[in-house]
Design a protein around this motif. Sequence first.
Motif, PDB file in Angstrom:
ATOM      1  N   LEU A 138      -2.392  -1.617  -6.790  1.00  0.00           N
ATOM      2  CA  LEU A 138      -2.314  -0.755  -5.604  1.00  0.00           C
ATOM      3  C   LEU A 138      -3.694  -0.552  -5.000  1.00  0.00           C
ATOM      4  O   LEU A 138      -3.876  -0.650  -3.786  1.00  0.00           O
ATOM      5  N   ARG A 139      -4.685  -0.284  -5.843  1.00  0.00           N
ATOM      6  CA  ARG A 139      -6.059  -0.091  -5.358  1.00  0.00           C
ATOM      7  C   ARG A 139      -6.545  -1.342  -4.621  1.00  0.00           C
ATOM      8  O   ARG A 139      -7.130  -1.257  -3.538  1.00  0.00           O
ATOM      9  N   GLY A 140      -6.273  -2.506  -5.202  1.00  0.00           N
ATOM     10  CA  GLY A 140      -6.667  -3.757  -4.558  1.00  0.00           C
ATOM     11  C   GLY A 140      -5.971  -3.960  -3.230  1.00  0.00           C
ATOM     12  O   GLY A 140      -6.578  -4.428  -2.262  1.00  0.00           O
ATOM     13  N   GLY A 141      -4.693  -3.590  -3.163  1.00  0.00           N
ATOM     14  CA  GLY A 141      -3.947  -3.728  -1.911  1.00  0.00           C
ATOM     15  C   GLY A 141      -4.478  -2.814  -0.817  1.00  0.00           C
ATOM     16  O   GLY A 141      -4.583  -3.212   0.344  1.00  0.00           O
ATOM     17  N   ILE A 142      -4.826  -1.592  -1.195  1.00  0.00           N
ATOM     18  CA  ILE A 142      -5.374  -0.650  -0.214  1.00  0.00           C
ATOM     19  C   ILE A 142      -6.735  -1.125   0.269  1.00  0.00           C
ATOM     20  O   ILE A 142      -7.020  -1.119   1.482  1.00  0.00           O
ATOM     21  N   LEU A 143      -7.576  -1.553  -0.645  1.00  0.00           N
ATOM     22  CA  LEU A 143      -8.907  -2.044  -0.271  1.00  0.00           C
ATOM     23  C   LEU A 143      -8.800  -3.257   0.646  1.00  0.00           C
ATOM     24  O   LEU A 143      -9.526  -3.364   1.650  1.00  0.00           O
ATOM     25  N   PHE A 144      -7.890  -4.162   0.339  1.00  0.00           N
ATOM     26  CA  PHE A 144      -7.671  -5.346   1.179  1.00  0.00           C
ATOM     27  C   PHE A 144      -7.224  -4.937   2.578  1.00  0.00           C
ATOM     28  O   PHE A 144      -7.686  -5.483   3.592  1.00  0.00           O
ATOM     29  N   ALA A 145      -6.331  -3.941   2.649  1.00  0.00           N
ATOM     30  CA  ALA A 145      -5.828  -3.479   3.942  1.00  0.00           C
ATOM     31  C   ALA A 145      -6.924  -2.806   4.759  1.00  0.00           C
ATOM     32  O   ALA A 145      -6.986  -2.953   5.985  1.00  0.00           O
ATOM     33  N   VAL A 146      -7.796  -2.060   4.094  1.00  0.00           N
ATOM     34  CA  VAL A 146      -8.923  -1.424   4.795  1.00  0.00           C
ATOM     35  C   VAL A 146      -9.852  -2.494   5.363  1.00  0.00           C
ATOM     36  O   VAL A 146     -10.245  -2.444   6.536  1.00  0.00           O
ATOM     37  N   ARG A 147     -10.194  -3.493   4.550  1.00  0.00           N
ATOM     38  CA  ARG A 147     -11.095  -4.552   4.998  1.00  0.00           C
ATOM     39  C   ARG A 147     -10.501  -5.391   6.118  1.00  0.00           C
ATOM     40  O   ARG A 147     -11.225  -5.906   6.961  1.00  0.00           O
ATOM     41  N   ALA A 148      -9.170  -5.510   6.119  1.00  0.00           N
ATOM     42  CA  ALA A 148      -8.494  -6.302   7.153  1.00  0.00           C
ATOM     43  C   ALA A 148      -8.268  -5.503   8.429  1.00  0.00           C
ATOM     44  O   ALA A 148      -7.835  -6.061   9.440  1.00  0.00           O
ATOM     45  N   GLY A 149      -8.547  -4.208   8.386  1.00  0.00           N
ATOM     46  CA  GLY A 149      -8.340  -3.370   9.558  1.00  0.00           C
ATOM     47  C   GLY A 149      -6.934  -2.823   9.688  1.00  0.00           C
ATOM     48  O   GLY A 149      -6.599  -2.199  10.690  1.00  0.00           O
ATOM     49  N   ASP A 150      -6.102  -3.027   8.673  1.00  0.00           N
ATOM     50  CA  ASP A 150      -4.736  -2.502   8.715  1.00  0.00           C
ATOM     51  C   ASP A 150      -4.678  -1.029   8.332  1.00  0.00           C
ATOM     52  O   ASP A 150      -3.701  -0.346   8.623  1.00  0.00           O
ATOM     53  N   LEU A 151      -5.692  -0.553   7.653  1.00  0.00           N
ATOM     54  CA  LEU A 151      -5.824   0.866   7.322  1.00  0.00           C
ATOM     55  C   LEU A 151      -7.198   1.331   7.807  1.00  0.00           C
ATOM     56  O   LEU A 151      -8.109   0.519   7.981  1.00  0.00           O
ATOM     57  N   PRO A 152      -7.366   2.645   8.038  1.00  0.00           N
ATOM     58  CA  PRO A 152      -8.636   3.149   8.588  1.00  0.00           C
ATOM     59  C   PRO A 152      -9.841   2.773   7.731  1.00  0.00           C
ATOM     60  O   PRO A 152      -9.780   2.808   6.497  1.00  0.00           O
TER      61      PRO A 152
END
Length: 200
Positions: A138-152
Amino acid sequence: MQEKRPRRTNQERSDTTRTELMAAARRLFIERGYADTATPDIVVAAGVTRGALYHHFEDKKALFAAVAEAEAEAVADEIEGATPDDMRPREALIKGGEAYLAALALPGRTRLLLLDGPAVLGRAGMDAIDNRHGTRSLRGGILFAVRAGDLPQNLPVEAATQLLASAYDRAALSIETGGDPAEYRKGLALLIDGLAALAG
């Protein structure tokens, strides 16, 4: 002429004994709970000696920890299988969450990981197992989403990981007691979409 079967090595016999102990213990922990499962019962169910149990595990708690670790690893494998590398980060978070709920629906898993796990191993002990498996995913998924611009970009990753993990655990517990899985999947997806909307 009958072919001779190759003799098993000591390591193979040891691995088989450990596997049998863990399978028997898992079954009894689910049926009776940790407190009401005695080591002699595990030994009988596994078809091994008491000495074999203590050769592989220091005590019942150590055996439970091994069972919990194996269950957590299996859950993480299911999450990874549901989220291929080419999936968009936001979608991967949602699909990973759905895979988690589906994995926890396996009979006995919620009891092992979310109820008896923290009670037997303590919160810190269970967190350590989670951090090697599902929480790490989950942590990896959130970090990936942040780096991709999908999360703030200013999303506190560790705090978000713990909050979402708690939400998923609460959903799994509610589903276990009769909650509608579709409603919880929808609610969790909307939580992620709400965060995604803040990314602009």
